[in-house]
Design an enzyme around this catalytic site. Structure first.
Site, PDB file in Angstrom:
ATOM      1  CG  HIS A  84      -2.106  -1.033   0.796  1.00 41.06           C
ATOM      2  ND1 HIS A  84      -2.085  -2.333   1.213  1.00 41.06           N
ATOM      3  CD2 HIS A  84      -3.192  -0.894  -0.002  1.00 41.06           C
ATOM      4  CE1 HIS A  84      -3.133  -2.962   0.713  1.00 41.06           C
ATOM      5  NE2 HIS A  84      -3.818  -2.116  -0.027  1.00 41.06           N
TER       6      HIS A  84
ATOM      7  CG  ASN B  29      -3.513  -4.220  -6.382  1.00 40.14           C
ATOM      8  OD1 ASN B  29      -3.143  -4.322  -7.542  1.00 40.14           O
ATOM      9  ND2 ASN B  29      -3.898  -3.089  -5.849  1.00 40.14           N
TER      10      ASN B  29
ATOM     11  CD  GLU C   8     -10.065  -7.374  -2.196  1.00 38.40           C
ATOM     12  OE1 GLU C   8      -9.016  -6.820  -2.530  1.00 38.40           O
ATOM     13  OE2 GLU C   8     -10.875  -6.865  -1.407  1.00 38.40           O
TER      14      GLU C   8
ATOM     15  NE  ARG D 107      -1.139  -5.829  -1.884  1.00 40.19           N
ATOM     16  CZ  ARG D 107      -2.307  -5.205  -1.994  1.00 40.19           C
ATOM     17  NH1 ARG D 107      -3.440  -5.873  -1.892  1.00 40.19           N
ATOM     18  NH2 ARG D 107      -2.370  -3.929  -2.235  1.00 40.19           N
TER      19      ARG D 107
ATOM     20  CB  CYS E 227     -10.433  -1.071  -8.771  1.00 41.75           C
ATOM     21  SG  CYS E 227     -10.652  -2.365  -7.542  1.00 41.75           S
TER      22      CYS E 227
HETATM   23  C1  PEP Z   1      -6.837  -4.853  -4.885  1.00 41.74           C
HETATM   24  O1  PEP Z   1      -6.656  -5.729  -4.035  1.00 41.74           O
HETATM   25  O2  PEP Z   1      -6.621  -4.992  -6.091  1.00 41.74           O
HETATM   26  C2  PEP Z   1      -7.322  -3.529  -4.461  1.00 41.74           C
HETATM   27  C3  PEP Z   1      -7.727  -2.642  -5.325  1.00 41.74           C
HETATM   28  O3  PEP Z   1      -7.290  -3.272  -3.144  1.00 41.74           O
HETATM   29  P1  PEP Z   1      -5.980  -2.909  -2.300  1.00 41.74           P
HETATM   30  O4  PEP Z   1      -4.825  -2.766  -3.233  1.00 41.74           O
HETATM   31  O5  PEP Z   1      -6.274  -1.660  -1.575  1.00 41.74           O
HETATM   32  O6  PEP Z   1      -5.842  -4.097  -1.428  1.00 41.74           O
HETATM   33 MG    MG Z   2      -7.376  -5.486  -2.008  1.00 41.09          MG
END
Ligand code: PEP
Ligand code: MG
Length: 756
Positions: free
Chosen positions: A360, A628, A605, A639, A676
Site C-alpha cells: 500500500h 492486487n 479479490e 504481495r 481497480c
Molecule cells: C486490490 O486488491 O486490487 C485492491 C484494489 O485493493 P488494495 O490494493 O487496496 O488491497
Molecule cells: Mg485489495
C-alpha cells in the site's frame, strides 16, 4: 559435525567485513574437517571468472591473483553444474586444470561445493588434501550447509560493504529493487525510522558534541528513573529473584565501560542515537555468539535496555525533523501510514527496503506521482543518510552517490519524461475510446481526495475506487460520522456527474490503524476488509451513514465491499447497508433532502468468489476486480515479499485465464464489470484487459494519460486478437515479450520505457 558447524558459524558471526568472514571460514573449515587446504573462489561476472578470494594452505600471495574462467577446471565445472564434486584423485578427472602458482598437483583429495544465492552462483568452496581421501557423506553435507550459510552472508556483506566509510561518495553504487512507482527522481536521502527500534537508527553526524553528550546523559538518567519506578511497582508482585533483573539492568546502564564507548562514538561525530546503536550492536554480536545459553540470553536484555534509552533520547528531542527540498524518503519499511503522516511537498522519491510494487505504500506513492523503489534485499539504511540518490522507478534501480555522467544521463531522461507528459497532454479532454471509437471508461483510484483536478483535466470518467481507509490511517482515533462525511462529499462535489465508487473500510493486511492494532501471524490471510467491519457493526454503520449522507443530492454512489468471500458475508453487509440507508433516508427526508439507492458491488479479490461468481453476480450491481489481492491469493505470493516478487505478475497465464473467465461470467450475467487493481495502471496490461472485455478500468491518476493514449492506438478487434495471440503462450515471459513488441510496433514504447 553439528558442534563444529556451530563453532564455525559462531566464529563467522564475529568477523568484521567480507574478507575477514572469508578468511575465518577457510581457517575454521581446515580445522573442523582436518584438511590441508580450503579455498573460496568468488564469481566475477564482468570477466566471467572465478577468483581465489580466500585460502588456507596455498601461498597467500596468490589470493586475488588466481583466476579461472567459468568453464575452466573443476571449480568451473562446479559452477556450471551447480552441484558438488567429490574426488579421491582430482588430477584424474577430465576437467582437472592444473594451476601452477599454487602447486595444486600435490593435492589429491578434492571436495568442492557451489555457493548459490537465489539461483545465482556466487562462488565455490573447495577443500583439498594431499592424501587421497574419501570424504564422508556427513562431511559433504557439512560443506553444503556452510556454503548455503555463506551465500546469504556474502549477499549481505556485498551490499553492506557498499557503505564502508572510505568508499562513500567515491563510487556510484547500484542496487536493484522493485519498481513501485514509475518516474525518475534525483535527491538526497533522508531516513525515517521507528523511534523504538535501536537497529533502525541511521548514521547521522553532528558538530554539537557537547549537546549530544548532554542528551545521552539525560536519556540514561531518565532510563535509570524509569527502571527504579518499574522495580518499585513490581515489589511484592514478583519474587526477589525476578526483581533482581532490574538491578542487572541498572548495572549495565551504569557501567562506565558502556557509557565511555558510546561517548567515544559521539566524540567521533555521531549523534547520540547512532552512537548508541553502534556500541549496542557490537555488544549484541558478542553476546549472541557466546556458548553459554544464559549469557546468550542476556543479549535480549541489552537490546531491551538500548530501546528504552533510545525512547528517552527521542522523548527529550522535541525538534520536528525538517524535510528539505528534493528529499528522497528512505526507510526500512515505509508504510502507508508513514506516508500519510509526512508532509509530502519536498519529497521527490521514495525507497523502502521492504515491501513490493503492490504494497500500500507503493500504491500511495503512485497516487502521489512520486517515483519509488521498494524491496531491496539486505540493504541497510544506516549509512545512507544525506547521500545523493537517483531513483529509476521504471527499472527499480537505485544509484547511490552517482557520478556526474550518470547524473547527466538521468537529467536527460527526466527531460524526456517531461516531454512525454506534454505530448500526452494533447489528449486531455478527448473521450476515452479505442481507435475505432469504442468507449472505455477510464476512472481513477483515489485515496485522499487530492489530484481530482488533474484527473478531470485528463478526462477521467469518475472515481472507480476510493480507498476510504487511508483517511482512517492518518488519524489517532476513528473519525466521526461528520468528519467522514466531509471527505466523501468532496468526492461527489468534484465528480458530480460521474460515478463515485467508495470502498468501505479495508483495514488489516498491511493497512493498520495505530489506534486499532491487529496482530496476526498471517495478516493477509486474516482479519481484513468486511471481515473486520462485519465484526464491528458500530464502525461500519457510522461509515455507511457518512457515505449516504455525503451522497445526498448526487446520483451516482457505488458502494464497493472489500474481501467478500461468502454469500453470508454479502447478505450481512446488505443488512447493515439497508439499516444505515433507512436511517439516513428518514433523517434527511425530515430536512427535505433525498438520497438515491446506491449501487452495491464487491471487490473480487478472493479466489473463492471467482468460483461462485454466477451466484454473486445475481446479488450485486457491479463487480470490481481487485487484481492486487487476487493475484496474491491465486499465485500464493505475499504481495509484499521481495523473495517471491518474480512470481507476482499480472501477465502470468493463470491470471489472464482467470480474468477471462470473470469477464465471460459477468457478460453472461449482464453485470457491469470494472477493474481497480494496479494492473489497470499498466498501459500494456490495459490493452489486454480491454481485449478481454473489460470496459471500465480504474487506476492511479498518474497513469491515466498513458493508458488513455495506449488504448486509443488500437481498434477493439485488434485487442481481442491480441488476447487470442497471448492465450497461445504458456509462460509469463513470452506473453510480456509479445505485448511489448506490439506496443513498440505502434510507437508506444516510450509509454512503458522498461518495467511497469
Ligand atoms: C486490490 O486488491 O486490487 C485492491 C484494489 O485493493 P488494495 O490494493 O487496496 O488491497
Ligand atoms: Mg485489495
Amino acid at each position: 559435525m553439528l558442534e563444529q558447524l556451530r563453532r564455525v558459524t559462531q566464529a563467522v558471526s564475529l568477523a568484521e567485513g567480507r574478507q575477514d568472514t572469508l578468511d575465518v571460514i577457510v581457517s575454521q573449515v581446515c580445522k573442523a574437517m582436518d584438511v590441508e587446504v580450503c579455498s573460496i573462489y568468488l564469481a566475477d561476472y564482468e570477466l566471467n571468472q572465478f577468483v581465489l578470494m580466500a585460502n588456507r594452505g596455498f601461498n597467500p600471495d596468490y589470493i586475488g591473483q588466481v583466476r579461472l574462467d567459468f568453464n575452466q577446471g573443476l571449480v568451473g565445472l562446479i559452477g556450471q553444474r551447480e552441484e558438488p564434486i567429490h574426488l579421491q584423485q582430482a588430477s584424474l578427472h577430465p576437467a582437472y586444470s592444473y594451476v601452477p602458482e599454487v602447486r595444486e598437483e600435490e593435492f589429491n583429495a578434492f571436495l568442492g561445493v557451489p555457493i548459490i544465492h537465489r539461483r545465482k552462483v556466487l562462488g565455490v568452496l573447495v577443500i583439498q588434501q594431499k592424501e587421497p581421501r574419501q570424504f564422508e557423506l556427513e562431511e559433504e553435507t557439512f560443506l553444503i550447509t556452510l556454503a548455503a550459510q555463506l551465500s546469504s552472508i556474502l549477499s549481505n556483506t556485498e551490499i553492506n560493504e557498499l557503505f564502508e566509510p572510505e568508499e562513500l561518495g567515491l563510487f556510484t553504487r547500484t542496487l536493484q529493487g522493485t519498481p513501485a512507482s514509475t518516474g525518475i527522481a534525483i535527491g538526497t536521502a533522508c531516513v525515517m525510522f521507528p523511534q523504538e527500534n535501536i537497529h533502525s537508527v541511521p548514521d547521522r553526524y553532528t558538530d554539537d558534541i557537547q549537546g549530544e553528550l548532554d542528551k545521552l546523559g539525560a536519556a540514561v538518567k531518565a532510563t535509570h528513573l524509569q527502571l527504579e519506578r518499574m522495580s518499585r511497582r513490581m515489589q511484592g508482585l514478583v519474587s526477589e529473584q525476578e526483581l533482581s533483573l532490574f538491578d542487572a539492568y541498572q548495572q549495565i546502564l551504569g557501567s562506565d565501560g558502556l557509557s565511555e564507548e558510546i561517548e567515544q562514538q559521539i566524540r567521533e561525530g555521531h549523534w547520540a542515537a547512532s552512537a548508541l546503536r553502534i556500541v549496542i550492536q557490537r555488544h549484541l554480536k558478542a553476546f549472541r555468539s557466546m556458548q553459554d545459553p544464559y549469557l546468550r540470553e542476556r543479549a535480549n536484555d541489552i537490546e531491551d535496555l538500548a530501546n528504552r534509552v533510545l525512547a528517552q533520547l527521542f522523548k527529550a528531542n522535541t525538534e520536528v525533523q525538517e524535510i528539505p527540498p528534493e528529499t528522497v524518503l528512505v526507510a526500512e519499511n515505509i508504510t502507508a501510514s508513514m506516508l500519510a503522516e509526512v508532509p509530502m511537498g519536498n519529497i521527490v522519491g521514495i525507497v523502502s527496503v521492504k515491501g513490493s510494487a503492490t504494497s500500500h505504500a507503493a500504491i500511495l506513492a503512485k497516487a502521489l506521482g512520486i517515483p519509488a523503489i521498494i524491496g531491496l534485499e539486505h540493504f541497510s539504511v544506516a549509512r545512507i543518510e544525506n547521500k545523493k540518490l537517483i531513483i529509476d522507478g521504471y527499472n527499480g534501480q537505485l544509484y547511490i552517490s552517482p557520478g556526474q555522467s550518470l547524473l547527466n544521463q538521468y537529467c536527460r531522461l527526466i527531460e524526456e519524461d517531461k516531454q512525454l507528459a506534454e505530448e500526452l497532454a494533447e489528449d486531455d479532454g478527448l473521450p476515452n475510446t479505442t481507435k475505432d471509437g469504442h468507449s472505455i471508461k477510464l476512472m481513477i483510484n483515489n485515496n485522499l481526495g487530492t489530484d481530482l483536478d488533474k484527473a478531470k483535466q485528463i478526462g477521467a470518467d469518475g472515481i472507480g475506487l476510493f480507498r476510504s481507509e487511508i483517511h482512517f490511517m492518518q488519524l489517532q482515533q476513528f473519525p466521526s460520522e461528520e468528519a467522514q462525511c466531509q471527505i466523501y462529499r468532496h468526492l461527489f462535489q468534484e465528480f458530480a456527474d460521474y460515478p463515485v465508487t467508495i470502498r468501505t473500510l479495508d483495514i488489516g493486511g498491511d493497512k493498520q490503524l495505530s489506534y486499532f492494532p491487529i496482530n496476526e501471524e498471517n495478516p493477509f490471510l486474516g482479519w481484513r476488509g468486511v471481515r473486520v467491519t462485519l465484526d464491528h457493526p458500530e464502525i461500519f454503520l457510522v461509515q455507511l451513514r457518512a457515505i449516504f449522507k455525503a451522497s445526498a443530492g448526487f446520483g451516482q454512489l457505488k458502494l464497493a465491499l472489500p474481501m467478500v468471500t461468502t454469500l453470508e458475508e454479502l447478505d450481512e453487509c446488505y443488512r447493515l447497508i439497508y439499516q444505515a440507508f433507512d436511517e439516513v433516508e428518514e433523517e434527511l427526508s425530515k430536512q427535505g433532502q433525498q438520497i438515491n439507492t446506491p449501487q452495491v458491488g464487491i471487490i473480487l479479490e478472493v479466489p473463492a468468489t471467482v468460483f461462485q461468481l454466477e451466484t454473486f453476480a445475481k446479488r450485486v450491481d457491479f463487480i470490481s476486480v481487485g487484481t492486487n489481492d487476487l493475484i496474491q491469493y491465486l499465485m500464493a505470493v505475499d504481495r509484499n515479499n521481495v523473495l517471491v516478487k518474480s512470481l507476482y505478475s499480472h501477465f502470468q497465464p493463470a491470471i489472464i485465464s482467470v480474468l477471462k473467465q470473470v469477464s465471460r461470467v459477468c457478460q453472461q450475467a449482464r453485470v457491469p464489470l470494472q477493474i481497480c487493481g494496479e494492473m489497470a495502471s499498466d498501459p500494456i496490461a490495459a490493452l489486454v484487459l480491454v481485449g478481454l472485455g473489460y470496459t471500465e478500468l480504474s487506476m492511479n491518476v498518474s497513469y491515466l494519460a498513458k493508458v488513455k493514449r495506449a488504448i486509443s492506438r488500437f481498434d477493439l478487434c485488434e485487442l481481442q486478437q491480441l488476447v487470442e495471440e497471448i492465450s497461445e503462450f504458456e509462460t509469463e515471459a513470452k506473453i510480456k515479450d509479445h505485448l511489448l513488441k506490439k506496443m513498440e510496433a505502434r510507437g508506444l514504447g516510450g509509454l512503458v520505457r522498461a518495467g511497469n
